[in-house]
Design an enzyme around this catalytic site. Structure first.
Site, PDB file in Angstrom:
ATOM      1  N   HIS A  77       0.818  -1.210   0.000  1.00 39.39           N
ATOM      2  CA  HIS A  77       0.000   0.000   0.000  1.00 39.39           C
ATOM      3  C   HIS A  77       0.859   1.269   0.000  1.00 39.39           C
ATOM      4  O   HIS A  77       0.815   2.022  -0.958  1.00 39.39           O
ATOM      5  CB  HIS A  77      -1.015   0.043   1.153  1.00 39.39           C
ATOM      6  CG  HIS A  77      -1.947  -1.108   1.185  1.00 39.39           C
ATOM      7  ND1 HIS A  77      -2.747  -1.458   0.121  1.00 39.39           N
ATOM      8  CD2 HIS A  77      -2.204  -2.029   2.158  1.00 39.39           C
ATOM      9  CE1 HIS A  77      -3.459  -2.528   0.419  1.00 39.39           C
ATOM     10  NE2 HIS A  77      -3.140  -2.904   1.646  1.00 39.39           N
TER      11      HIS A  77
ATOM     12  N   ASP B  45      -5.444  -7.912  -3.216  1.00 40.13           N
ATOM     13  CA  ASP B  45      -5.756  -7.685  -1.812  1.00 40.13           C
ATOM     14  C   ASP B  45      -7.075  -8.330  -1.403  1.00 40.13           C
ATOM     15  O   ASP B  45      -7.170  -9.532  -1.216  1.00 40.13           O
ATOM     16  CB  ASP B  45      -5.731  -6.191  -1.523  1.00 40.13           C
ATOM     17  CG  ASP B  45      -5.679  -5.882  -0.016  1.00 40.13           C
ATOM     18  OD1 ASP B  45      -5.797  -6.816   0.792  1.00 40.13           O
ATOM     19  OD2 ASP B  45      -5.525  -4.703   0.335  1.00 40.13           O
TER      20      ASP B  45
END
Length: 458
Positions: free
Chosen positions: A269, A320
């Site tokens: 991220h 994810d």
């Protein structure tokens, strides 16, 4: 036993080529010959590109996609989404986890991902007690990968605490928790279970600075002195604020200061970085693991993409939470988020006249291969035999010709046709997707549907 294929068109490390004869043995390319005669080889019509590595996945979350799309009494965020996840996990058995992972991996293959890094933190039974086999859930991930044919880098995750500074875990996290000794045994067992998956690798994934302490993070690194190291970092503003309150430094800053961050590392991220952190991360050689669709879904924020590329940083993409499994979609969302942030177009292209799609794909291939620590990302001798073949008869691709055809086709795949253009996928030398369908789609889908019907009815 070797097999020979003829690629009508292909993207090689040297550029666009036609009539490429490739020989595959033991899951690798053993010969790649452009402008070669077919000589009885099986022809794969269309444009062959390297299979895209998926550098960040929590497979079980595919089963809860869509369950958190109802507004709560206050402003929703990652932290409220997480409560939905905890409730979902209160019902999930090992059989369920395997069925969901197989469905997610099947969809990855059908849409152009050929290998996955599974950031695996679901370790224990529903009440938090360890299974008799400490690698029970890791084995289910390996079984799903073997059944679908996807390449696998398994990343057992160390999760010991509920917040920065060693705060106690909450009840919803009980299935994740290990101390360093138990984690070391889990990593050892994971190395055993992945032997069923050809070419599989094992790394480690300290979950986040919320879930480890400096001492337990160092203990985790000692378990795996080589191989990939993945960690969530700076995904949400609250995480950054909490890290500053705990340490006086931001998460990425702390990791770069305190840990040996190098090309083994993948920081997932890194949504909230300062300009200085952005440059330092780029110079470290680590990979930024971006998951643009999930980051948009959770309202995380926007990565400093243009600045990071200018500093020659490496990145790849992952799915994810698996809300929409699609490599084209991830790369498109990455570029569009930059356009919104900068109010400009073609932000992730680095030179005048450069194809934005070609740049995005190139970075995702090289960064993803590094993140998975596998020989991926190119149609070349010695690399894993992974291909995604685009249907050049698709209406959006059919009229492309000329000197820049390869760039235009990639742009049209990523920004227009998307998953509908994926015709054939080879993973580890096996044709796992033909005519857009995985070879075991019906059985995998039926098992997934039955699994969710039971879980969601409880």
């Amino acid at each position: 036993m070797s097999r020979v294929y003829m690629l009508a068109q292909a993207l090689l490390p040297t550029g666009f080529a036609t009539n490429v004869r490739v020989t595959v043995a033991d899951g690798r390319f053993t010969a790649v010959e452009p402008d070669a005669p077919a000589a009885g080889a099986h022809t794969l019509a269309g444009l062959a590109l390297p299979g895209v590595p998926n550098l960040h996945c929590h497979a079980f979350q595919r089963g809860m996609a869509g369950l958190a799309e109802r507004r709560g009494p206050a402003s929703d965020s990652f932290w409220t989404w997480r409560e939905v996840m905890y409730r979902f996990l209160a019902r999930l058995t090992p059989d369920d986890a395997e069925a969901i992972a197989a469905f997610a991996y099947m969809q990855m293959l059908e849409r152009g991902f050929s290998a996955v890094a599974e950031f695996h933190y679901l370790h224990h039974d529903i009440d938090g007690s360890p299974y008799a086999d400490r690698g029970e859930m890791a084995g289910r991930i390996a079984a799903a990968a073997a059944a679908t044919g996807i390449g696998l880098t398994l990343l057992p995750s160390l999760y010991g605490y509920g917040g920065l500074g060693g705060q106690p875990a909450v009840a919803g996290q009980r299935r994740f928790l290990n101390d360093p000794d138990r984690f070391a045994r889990l990593v050892e067992r994971s190395r055993e279970v992945v032997r069923a998956v050809p070419g599989a690798k094992v790394g480690i994934a300290p979950h986040s600075l919320r879930a480890v302490t400096p001492d337990t993070l160092r203990a985790a690194l000692a378990v795996a002195p080589d191989g990939p190291v993945h960690i969530h970092a700076a995904e949400q503003v609250k995480e950054v604020e909490d890290c500053v309150a705990w340490s006086g430094r931001r998460p990425v800053e702390w990791l770069l200061d305190e840990m040996p961050v190098d090309d083994r590392w993948v920081l997932i991220h890194t949504t909230h970085m300062t300009p200085d952190e952005t440059v330092r991360l780029a110079r470290s050689g680590a990979v930024a693991g971006l998951c643009p669709l999930t980051e948009a879904s959770l309202g995380d924020g926007i990565f400093r993409g243009a600045d990071y590329l200018e500093a020659r940083g490496r990145f790849g993409v992952g799915t994810d939470s698996n809300i929409d499994i699609d490599p084209a979609g991830e790369l498109r969302q990455l570029e569009y988020s930059q356009r919104l942030a900068h109010r400009a177009r073609n932000v992730m292209a680095t030179a005048e006249g450069e194809s934005t799609g070609r740049r995005l794909l190139s970075e995702a291939l090289s960064g993803g291969a590094q993140a998975l620590a596998q020989p991926l990302g190119a149609i070349a001798v010695g690399k894993r035999a992974d291909l995604v073949v685009l249907d050049t008869t698709h209406p959006d691709l059919a009229c492309v010709s000329g000197d820049r055809a390869i760039d235009r086709l990639i742009d049209l795949w990523l920004f227009v046709a998307g998953r509908d253009a994926v015709k054939t996928v080879m993973a580890g030398g096996s044709l796992v997707v033909e005519a857009g369908r995985h070879r075991a789609r019906d059985a995998i889908t039926a098992r997934y549907v039955a699994t969710l019907a039971r879980i969601l009815a409880e």
